[in-house]
Scaffold this motif. Structure first.
Motif, short mmCIF file in Angstrom:
data_model
loop_
_atom_site.label_atom_id
_atom_site.label_comp_id
_atom_site.label_asym_id
_atom_site.label_seq_id
_atom_site.Cartn_x
_atom_site.Cartn_y
_atom_site.Cartn_z
N ASN A 1 56.30 39.01 40.52
CA ASN A 1 56.84 38.76 41.86
C ASN A 1 55.88 39.23 42.95
O ASN A 1 55.74 38.56 43.98
CB ASN A 1 58.21 39.42 42.02
CG ASN A 1 59.27 38.69 41.25
OD1 ASN A 1 59.15 37.50 40.97
ND2 ASN A 1 60.33 39.40 40.87
N TRP A 2 55.20 40.35 42.74
CA TRP A 2 54.30 40.83 43.79
C TRP A 2 53.14 39.86 44.00
O TRP A 2 52.65 39.71 45.11
CB TRP A 2 53.81 42.26 43.50
CG TRP A 2 52.99 42.45 42.25
CD1 TRP A 2 53.44 42.83 41.04
CD2 TRP A 2 51.58 42.27 42.12
NE1 TRP A 2 52.40 42.90 40.14
CE2 TRP A 2 51.24 42.56 40.78
CE3 TRP A 2 50.56 41.89 42.99
CZ2 TRP A 2 49.94 42.50 40.30
CZ3 TRP A 2 49.25 41.82 42.50
CH2 TRP A 2 48.96 42.12 41.18
N LEU B 1 50.77 35.64 47.47
CA LEU B 1 50.30 34.27 47.66
C LEU B 1 51.10 33.57 48.76
O LEU B 1 50.55 32.82 49.55
CB LEU B 1 50.39 33.48 46.34
CG LEU B 1 49.47 33.95 45.22
CD1 LEU B 1 49.76 33.18 43.94
CD2 LEU B 1 48.01 33.82 45.61
N ALA B 2 52.40 33.86 48.82
CA ALA B 2 53.24 33.26 49.86
C ALA B 2 52.87 33.79 51.24
O ALA B 2 53.06 33.11 52.25
CB ALA B 2 54.71 33.55 49.56
N THR C 1 44.99 35.15 48.53
CA THR C 1 44.55 34.34 47.40
C THR C 1 44.42 35.24 46.19
O THR C 1 44.39 36.49 46.32
CB THR C 1 43.18 33.69 47.69
OG1 THR C 1 42.21 34.73 47.82
CG2 THR C 1 43.21 32.82 48.93
N LEU C 2 44.30 34.63 45.02
CA LEU C 2 44.11 35.44 43.82
C LEU C 2 42.81 36.24 43.89
O LEU C 2 42.74 37.36 43.38
CB LEU C 2 44.11 34.55 42.56
CG LEU C 2 45.48 34.03 42.12
CD1 LEU C 2 45.33 33.11 40.91
CD2 LEU C 2 46.42 35.17 41.79
N GLU C 3 41.81 35.69 44.54
CA GLU C 3 40.54 36.41 44.69
C GLU C 3 40.75 37.70 45.49
O GLU C 3 40.07 38.70 45.25
CB GLU C 3 39.50 35.53 45.38
CG GLU C 3 38.98 34.38 44.53
CD GLU C 3 39.99 33.23 44.42
OE1 GLU C 3 40.77 32.98 45.37
OE2 GLU C 3 39.99 32.57 43.36
N ASP C 4 41.69 37.68 46.46
CA ASP C 4 41.99 38.89 47.24
C ASP C 4 42.60 39.98 46.36
O ASP C 4 42.51 41.16 46.70
CB ASP C 4 42.96 38.57 48.38
CG ASP C 4 42.37 37.63 49.40
OD1 ASP C 4 41.14 37.62 49.57
OD2 ASP C 4 43.15 36.87 50.04
#
Length: 106
Positions: A87-88, A93-94, A98-101
């Motif tokens: 969930n986190w 992302l919401a 980004t996943l990179e972050d």
């Protein structure tokens, strides 16, 4: 079962009876095994469990993957990048990340 004159039977007849009896015994045991398994599964379900949960199932040993992402504010929360997103991660992302972050910097 009718009385059989075993001494009057030929070797082929005796072997045929033996073969049929072996097959009947195996079939009987398979049916009883299925019935027992169904009864145990039903009892486990009645108590809120699956049989595999109670017996340990057919779990295979797997190696844990190293975490690849971590929560930006709580580094104890990690995710390997495999399976469902926690969930986190979904929340981040919401909120425009980004996943990179979220990558763990090594």
């Amino acid at each position: 079962m009718k009385d059989i004159n075993w001494d009057a039977l030929s070797l082929d007849e005796l072997k045929d009876i033996q073969k049929k009896a072996t097959k009947a015994i195996e079939s009987f045991e398979a049916r009883k095994r299925k019935e027992a398994l169904a009864a145990v599964e039903a009892k486990a379900a009645e108590m809120g469990f699956s049989l595999s949960e109670l017996t340990g199932g057919t779990k295979t040993k797997s190696t844990k993957s190293a975490p690849k992402y971590c929560h930006p504010e709580n580094p104890a929360k990690t995710w390997t990048g495999k399976g469902r997103q926690p969930n986190w991660v979904k929340e981040a992302l919401a909120n425009g990340k980004t996943l990179e972050d979220l990558l763990i910097v090594k």
